[in-house]
Design a protein around this motif. Structure first.
Motif, PDB file in Angstrom:
ATOM      1  N   GLU A  56       0.845  -1.388   0.047  1.00 15.96           N
ATOM      2  CA  GLU A  56      -0.167   0.096   0.034  1.00 15.96           C
ATOM      3  C   GLU A  56       0.735   1.189  -0.147  1.00 15.96           C
ATOM      4  N   ARG A  57       1.985   1.481   0.760  1.00 16.35           N
ATOM      5  CA  ARG A  57       2.635   2.350   0.867  1.00 16.35           C
ATOM      6  C   ARG A  57       3.447   2.663  -0.467  1.00 16.35           C
ATOM      7  N   ASN A  58       3.992   1.572  -0.910  1.00 17.17           N
ATOM      8  CA  ASN A  58       4.728   1.838  -2.283  1.00 17.17           C
ATOM      9  C   ASN A  58       3.736   2.008  -3.341  1.00 17.17           C
ATOM     10  N   ALA A  59       2.547   1.613  -3.447  1.00 15.01           N
ATOM     11  CA  ALA A  59       1.650   1.908  -4.445  1.00 15.01           C
ATOM     12  C   ALA A  59       1.302   3.203  -4.321  1.00 15.01           C
ATOM     13  N   LYS A  60       1.060   3.875  -3.149  1.00 25.88           N
ATOM     14  CA  LYS A  60       0.852   5.464  -3.049  1.00 25.88           C
ATOM     15  C   LYS A  60       2.118   5.999  -3.621  1.00 25.88           C
ATOM     16  N   ARG A  61       3.308   5.638  -3.282  1.00 24.94           N
ATOM     17  CA  ARG A  61       4.383   6.514  -3.743  1.00 24.94           C
ATOM     18  C   ARG A  61       4.362   6.381  -5.363  1.00 24.94           C
ATOM     19  N   VAL A  62       4.156   5.197  -5.817  1.00 24.30           N
ATOM     20  CA  VAL A  62       3.966   5.211  -7.482  1.00 24.30           C
ATOM     21  C   VAL A  62       3.077   6.160  -7.872  1.00 24.30           C
ATOM     22  N   PHE A  63       1.637   6.016  -7.288  1.00 23.69           N
ATOM     23  CA  PHE A  63       0.772   6.732  -7.742  1.00 23.69           C
ATOM     24  C   PHE A  63       1.070   8.214  -7.664  1.00 23.69           C
ATOM     25  N   ASN A  64       1.527   8.759  -6.605  1.00 27.31           N
ATOM     26  CA  ASN A  64       1.658  10.104  -6.394  1.00 27.31           C
ATOM     27  C   ASN A  64       2.873  10.575  -7.420  1.00 27.31           C
ATOM     28  N   LEU A  65       3.851   9.773  -8.041  1.00 25.78           N
ATOM     29  CA  LEU A  65       4.839  10.168  -8.613  1.00 25.78           C
ATOM     30  C   LEU A  65       4.344  10.348 -10.328  1.00 25.78           C
ATOM     31  N   MET A  66       3.200   9.130 -10.399  1.00 26.34           N
ATOM     32  CA  MET A  66       2.637   9.090 -11.785  1.00 26.34           C
ATOM     33  C   MET A  66       1.507  10.544 -11.973  1.00 26.34           C
ATOM     34  N   VAL A  67       1.091  10.940 -10.978  1.00 25.39           N
ATOM     35  CA  VAL A  67       0.206  12.009 -11.353  1.00 25.39           C
ATOM     36  C   VAL A  67       1.261  13.310 -11.280  1.00 25.39           C
ATOM     37  N   GLN A  78      -2.397   3.612 -15.577  1.00 29.86           N
ATOM     38  CA  GLN A  78      -3.599   3.072 -16.075  1.00 29.86           C
ATOM     39  C   GLN A  78      -3.609   1.649 -16.623  1.00 29.86           C
ATOM     40  N   TYR A  79      -2.376   1.489 -17.351  1.00 28.30           N
ATOM     41  CA  TYR A  79      -2.306   0.049 -17.883  1.00 28.30           C
ATOM     42  C   TYR A  79      -1.953  -0.999 -16.688  1.00 28.30           C
ATOM     43  N   LEU A  80      -1.116  -0.565 -15.971  1.00 26.33           N
ATOM     44  CA  LEU A  80      -0.498  -1.298 -14.877  1.00 26.33           C
ATOM     45  C   LEU A  80      -1.861  -1.755 -13.767  1.00 26.33           C
ATOM     46  N   SER A  81      -2.755  -0.668 -13.830  1.00 29.62           N
ATOM     47  CA  SER A  81      -3.944  -1.235 -13.008  1.00 29.62           C
ATOM     48  C   SER A  81      -4.830  -2.112 -13.317  1.00 29.62           C
ATOM     49  N   SER A  82      -4.557  -2.573 -14.774  1.00 27.67           N
ATOM     50  CA  SER A  82      -5.579  -3.687 -15.335  1.00 27.67           C
ATOM     51  C   SER A  82      -4.753  -5.009 -15.163  1.00 27.67           C
ATOM     52  N   ARG A  83      -3.621  -4.881 -14.686  1.00 29.82           N
ATOM     53  CA  ARG A  83      -2.657  -6.082 -14.477  1.00 29.82           C
ATOM     54  C   ARG A  83      -2.614  -6.971 -13.188  1.00 29.82           C
ATOM     55  N   ALA A  84      -3.800  -7.308 -12.890  1.00 26.09           N
ATOM     56  CA  ALA A  84      -3.836  -8.182 -11.486  1.00 26.09           C
ATOM     57  C   ALA A  84      -3.054  -9.312 -11.602  1.00 26.09           C
ATOM     58  N   ASP A  85      -2.567  -9.611 -12.669  1.00 28.92           N
ATOM     59  CA  ASP A  85      -1.701 -10.894 -12.768  1.00 28.92           C
ATOM     60  C   ASP A  85      -0.382 -10.699 -12.452  1.00 28.92           C
ATOM     61  N   VAL A  86      -0.056  -9.344 -12.560  1.00 28.38           N
ATOM     62  CA  VAL A  86       1.326  -9.115 -12.125  1.00 28.38           C
ATOM     63  C   VAL A  86       1.671  -8.261 -10.807  1.00 28.38           C
ATOM     64  N   LEU A  87       0.603  -7.289 -10.445  1.00 31.35           N
ATOM     65  CA  LEU A  87       1.038  -6.742  -9.301  1.00 31.35           C
ATOM     66  C   LEU A  87       0.120  -7.103  -8.229  1.00 31.35           C
ATOM     67  N   PRO A  88       0.307  -6.797  -6.928  1.00 29.39           N
ATOM     68  CA  PRO A  88      -0.401  -7.043  -5.622  1.00 29.39           C
ATOM     69  C   PRO A  88      -1.781  -6.021  -5.887  1.00 29.39           C
ATOM     70  N   SER A  89      -2.758  -6.603  -5.077  1.00 30.98           N
ATOM     71  CA  SER A  89      -3.913  -5.843  -5.116  1.00 30.98           C
ATOM     72  C   SER A  89      -3.945  -4.551  -4.725  1.00 30.98           C
ATOM     73  N   ALA A  90      -2.971  -4.238  -3.796  1.00 28.42           N
ATOM     74  CA  ALA A  90      -2.764  -2.611  -3.380  1.00 28.42           C
ATOM     75  C   ALA A  90      -2.584  -1.726  -4.512  1.00 28.42           C
ATOM     76  N   PHE A  91      -1.481  -2.215  -5.400  1.00 28.28           N
ATOM     77  CA  PHE A  91      -1.183  -1.444  -6.449  1.00 28.28           C
ATOM     78  C   PHE A  91      -2.402  -1.390  -7.119  1.00 28.28           C
ATOM     79  N   ILE A  92      -3.122  -2.443  -7.626  1.00 29.27           N
ATOM     80  CA  ILE A  92      -4.252  -2.344  -8.532  1.00 29.27           C
ATOM     81  C   ILE A  92      -5.282  -1.451  -7.937  1.00 29.27           C
ATOM     82  N   SER A  93      -5.815  -1.547  -6.776  1.00 31.96           N
ATOM     83  CA  SER A  93      -6.675  -0.702  -6.437  1.00 31.96           C
ATOM     84  C   SER A  93      -6.346   0.944  -6.271  1.00 31.96           C
TER      85      SER A  93
END
Length: 169
Positions: A56-67, A78-93
Motif C-alpha cells: 500500500e505504501r509503495n503503491a501510493k508512492r508510485v501513484f503520487n509520482l505518476m500524477v 492506467q495500464y498497470l492498474s489492469s494487470r492484476a496478474d502481475v501486481l499486488p492488489s494494493a497496487f491495482i486498487s
C-alpha cells in the motif's frame, strides 16, 4: 462547437524527471529489501500484514509520482492498474484511481495556455467560462464555456507541459 488547444513547448527537464523515477525505484527497492530481511524474524500473520502495508505504501508512492509526472506516466499507471496478474492488489486498487480522474490543474494555468495559444485573454474570447473542469485527463482538461457570440462550447486545453504538435480550433 469543439475547441482544442495544444501547447508546443515545455517538456520539462528530462533529467529531473528521470532522477525522480530512479529515486523512487531505489526507495521502493530498499523498502522491500528491508522488509525481506525483517521477515526472517517474524511469524507468518505479522509478516503478511507488514507486506500488505508495504504494498500500500509503495503503491501510493508510485501513484503520487505518476500524477506528478503526468502524460505517459499516467497512461502507464492506467495500464498497470489492469494487470492484476502481475501486481499486488494494493497496487491495482490505488492505480485504478488513474482511470477515473486526475486532480484538476489550476484554472490560472488553463487561462494562461489559452492566452498563449490564441493571443487573447479568456475574457476576450468567452462570455462565460466555468472554472470547474468537466474532466481532467493525463494530457488535457475540459471546461464548459460560452463564446462571445453566445454559442455554447466545450473547451479542451492540453496541459502546458505535454509536448505535442497539434493545434486546431
Amino acid at each position: 462547437m469543439y475547441i482544442y488547444l495544444c501547447v508546443r513547448d515545455g517538456v520539462g527537464n528530462i533529467y529531473r524527471r528521470r532522477a525522480k523515477v530512479f529515486t523512487l525505484a531505489m526507495i521502493i527497492y530498499i523498502d522491500y529489501k528491508a522488509l525481506q530481511k525483517r521477515e526472517k524474524f517474524m511469524k507468518k500473520p505479522k509478516s503478511d500484514a507488514l507486506w500488505k502495508k508495504a504494498h500500500e505504501r509503495n503503491a501510493k508512492r508510485v501513484f503520487n509520482l505518476m500524477v506528478e509526472l503526468e502524460g505517459l506516466w499516467v497512461k502507464l499507471g492506467q495500464y498497470l492498474s489492469s494487470r492484476a496478474d502481475v501486481l499486488p492488489s494494493a497496487f491495482i486498487s490505488i492505480l485504478k484511481q488513474l482511470q477515473d480522474s486526475l486532480p484538476p490543474r489550476p484554472f490560472e494555468e488553463f487561462c494562461h495556455t489559452i492566452e498563449k495559444e490564441l493571443g487573447k485573454s479568456r475574457k476576450e474570447l468567452f462570455l462565460d467560462f466555468d472554472e470547474n473542469p468537466l474532466a481532467t485527463a493525463s494530457i488535457a482538461q475540459v471546461h464548459r464555456a460560452t463564446l462571445i457570440d453566445g454559442q455554447k462550447a466545450v473547451v479542451k486545453v492540453q496541459h502546458e507541459d505535454i509536448k505535442n504538435s497539434c493545434g486546431r480550433i
